[in-house]
Design a protein around this motif. Sequence first.
Motif, mmCIF file in Angstrom:
data_model
loop_
_atom_site.group_PDB
_atom_site.id
_atom_site.type_symbol
_atom_site.label_atom_id
_atom_site.label_comp_id
_atom_site.label_asym_id
_atom_site.label_seq_id
_atom_site.Cartn_x
_atom_site.Cartn_y
_atom_site.Cartn_z
ATOM 1 N N ALA A 1 3.046 8.847 6.330
ATOM 2 C CA ALA A 1 4.466 9.205 6.135
ATOM 3 C C ALA A 1 5.307 7.945 5.975
ATOM 4 O O ALA A 1 6.189 7.882 5.102
ATOM 5 C CB ALA A 1 4.959 10.047 7.306
ATOM 6 N N GLU A 2 5.005 6.917 6.779
ATOM 7 C CA GLU A 2 5.733 5.637 6.662
ATOM 8 C C GLU A 2 5.586 5.036 5.271
ATOM 9 O O GLU A 2 6.480 4.364 4.776
ATOM 10 C CB GLU A 2 5.173 4.610 7.671
ATOM 11 C CG GLU A 2 5.711 4.758 9.071
ATOM 12 C CD GLU A 2 4.944 3.886 10.076
ATOM 13 O OE1 GLU A 2 5.171 4.079 11.278
ATOM 14 O OE2 GLU A 2 4.104 3.052 9.664
ATOM 15 N N GLU A 3 4.413 5.282 4.653
ATOM 16 C CA GLU A 3 4.132 4.718 3.322
ATOM 17 C C GLU A 3 4.556 5.653 2.199
ATOM 18 O O GLU A 3 4.140 5.500 1.056
ATOM 19 C CB GLU A 3 2.634 4.392 3.193
ATOM 20 C CG GLU A 3 2.130 3.351 4.172
ATOM 21 C CD GLU A 3 2.759 1.967 3.951
ATOM 22 O OE1 GLU A 3 3.139 1.651 2.818
ATOM 23 O OE2 GLU A 3 2.880 1.234 4.950
ATOM 24 N N MET B 1 0.847 -1.200 0.000
ATOM 25 C CA MET B 1 0.000 0.000 0.000
ATOM 26 C C MET B 1 0.882 1.248 0.000
ATOM 27 O O MET B 1 0.927 1.978 0.969
ATOM 28 C CB MET B 1 -0.899 -0.028 1.237
ATOM 29 C CG MET B 1 -2.316 0.173 0.895
ATOM 30 S SD MET B 1 -3.528 -0.095 2.186
ATOM 31 C CE MET B 1 -2.734 -0.134 3.726
ATOM 32 N N SER B 2 1.600 1.455 -1.089
ATOM 33 C CA SER B 2 2.500 2.612 -1.092
ATOM 34 C C SER B 2 1.740 3.885 -1.448
ATOM 35 O O SER B 2 0.875 3.886 -2.333
ATOM 36 C CB SER B 2 3.609 2.387 -2.108
ATOM 37 O OG SER B 2 4.318 3.584 -2.273
ATOM 38 N N PHE C 1 -6.309 1.806 4.219
ATOM 39 C CA PHE C 1 -6.887 0.863 3.240
ATOM 40 C C PHE C 1 -7.932 1.590 2.383
ATOM 41 O O PHE C 1 -7.904 1.510 1.150
ATOM 42 C CB PHE C 1 -7.522 -0.344 3.958
ATOM 43 C CG PHE C 1 -8.335 -1.188 3.023
ATOM 44 C CD1 PHE C 1 -7.709 -2.026 2.105
ATOM 45 C CD2 PHE C 1 -9.715 -1.120 3.023
ATOM 46 C CE1 PHE C 1 -8.473 -2.777 1.200
ATOM 47 C CE2 PHE C 1 -10.476 -1.862 2.121
ATOM 48 C CZ PHE C 1 -9.842 -2.695 1.214
ATOM 49 N N LEU C 2 -8.847 2.309 3.024
ATOM 50 C CA LEU C 2 -9.914 2.991 2.268
ATOM 51 C C LEU C 2 -9.359 4.058 1.330
ATOM 52 O O LEU C 2 -9.930 4.331 0.275
ATOM 53 C CB LEU C 2 -10.943 3.602 3.234
ATOM 54 C CG LEU C 2 -11.840 2.579 3.942
ATOM 55 C CD1 LEU C 2 -12.658 3.246 5.027
ATOM 56 C CD2 LEU C 2 -12.760 1.875 2.936
ATOM 57 N N ALA C 3 -8.243 4.660 1.726
ATOM 58 C CA ALA C 3 -7.639 5.712 0.899
ATOM 59 C C ALA C 3 -6.797 5.128 -0.238
ATOM 60 O O ALA C 3 -6.405 5.850 -1.152
ATOM 61 C CB ALA C 3 -6.756 6.605 1.776
ATOM 62 N N SER C 4 -6.550 3.813 -0.178
ATOM 63 C CA SER C 4 -5.647 3.202 -1.166
ATOM 64 C C SER C 4 -6.411 2.715 -2.386
ATOM 65 O O SER C 4 -7.637 2.574 -2.373
ATOM 66 C CB SER C 4 -4.897 2.027 -0.534
ATOM 67 O OG SER C 4 -5.758 0.900 -0.459
ATOM 68 N N ASP C 5 -5.643 2.370 -3.411
ATOM 69 C CA ASP C 5 -6.240 1.854 -4.641
ATOM 70 C C ASP C 5 -6.891 0.482 -4.428
ATOM 71 O O ASP C 5 -7.749 0.070 -5.198
ATOM 72 C CB ASP C 5 -5.145 1.785 -5.719
ATOM 73 C CG ASP C 5 -5.770 1.644 -7.095
ATOM 74 O OD1 ASP C 5 -6.734 2.389 -7.378
ATOM 75 O OD2 ASP C 5 -5.324 0.763 -7.854
ATOM 76 N N LYS C 6 -6.482 -0.224 -3.368
ATOM 77 C CA LYS C 6 -7.111 -1.520 -3.061
ATOM 78 C C LYS C 6 -8.612 -1.342 -2.813
ATOM 79 O O LYS C 6 -9.380 -2.279 -2.976
ATOM 80 C CB LYS C 6 -6.475 -2.145 -1.817
ATOM 81 C CG LYS C 6 -5.092 -2.734 -2.039
ATOM 82 C CD LYS C 6 -4.626 -3.386 -0.742
ATOM 83 C CE LYS C 6 -3.161 -3.701 -0.768
ATOM 84 N NZ LYS C 6 -2.817 -4.811 -1.633
#
Length: 259
Positions: free
Chosen positions: A26-28, A1-2, A231-236
């Motif tokens: 920030a970690e991602e 989840m970059s 997760f919700l903010a990611s493309d997944k």
Amino acid sequence: MSFADKVVIVTGASSGIGAAVGIKFAEEGANVALVARNKVKLKEVVAKCEKHGGKVLVLIADVTKNEDVKKIIEQTIKQFGKIDILVNNAGIIRKAAVWDENAIDVFDSVMTTNLRSVVHLTNLAAQHLIQTKGNVVNVSSIAAVDAMSPEYFAYCTSKAGLDQFMRSAALEFSPKGVRINSVNPGPVRTDFEQNLGVNKSEADSFWDKTKNWTTLDRISEPEEIADLILFLASDKARSVTGSSYVIDNGCLLKRPYNI
Ligand code: NDP
């Protein structure tokens, strides 16, 4: 989840869930704009974010003030040139019964912080989110669907309104390729109570008690809520919009039986 090269605004980033969200983005690899009023607490979060190498923009702002909300969007665009993700997390809880003398003051301050600010930020971020086909995650609560306990009508009403705003906005944003969702936590061990003026030992015993409200006999840590937000903010989660995600250790399952 970059989230490398993504630009994320997080409101209420000086403590609790917002701080955890800022640090995880920030970690991602994201560039993060961290919003709150408390400069000292925000600085500690900034230091943790900067360890991961992403750029951090510090925005000392009050989300209830129109000029501050404009500044949040303008300065983020000036610094980073775009907005990919808006996390509307800043929130307060205040107690008053419907018939109390201060009920309208409490209602106004809770609604202005928890709902109006979200509408305003989403309004001003909209064109930027449309350009990036970005997304919004709101931090709501199980109080949106449950009346909790007496004297919290303002908070419950604000979170129910927040969820309905989320669904209405999701409908409008969908043709533009922008998603909007909410997370609805049960009890999470944060500074929420202390930020209300409750002392630390009372706050600790309050959180210890809340685990009895859940079927899993535990309450969440801010990082667990942050994981769901990322997760919700990611493309997944590209097929998810207009949805409320309850994350409460079974609190709503137990609720009707323990009051
Ligand atoms: P905290 O009190 O730890 O964090 C609240 C954050 O909101 C702080 O960073 C505070 O920063 C910020 N904030 C409050 N008012 C304003 C304002 N006017 N302008 C800018 N920032 C503001 O609590 P939580 O982390 O627990 O709360 C975060 C969200 O999670 C809230 O929306 C809350 O309703 C929700 N939630 C929390 C639950 C819990 O059990 N803890 C359960 C369900 C939902 P500062 O004071 O520096 O401005």
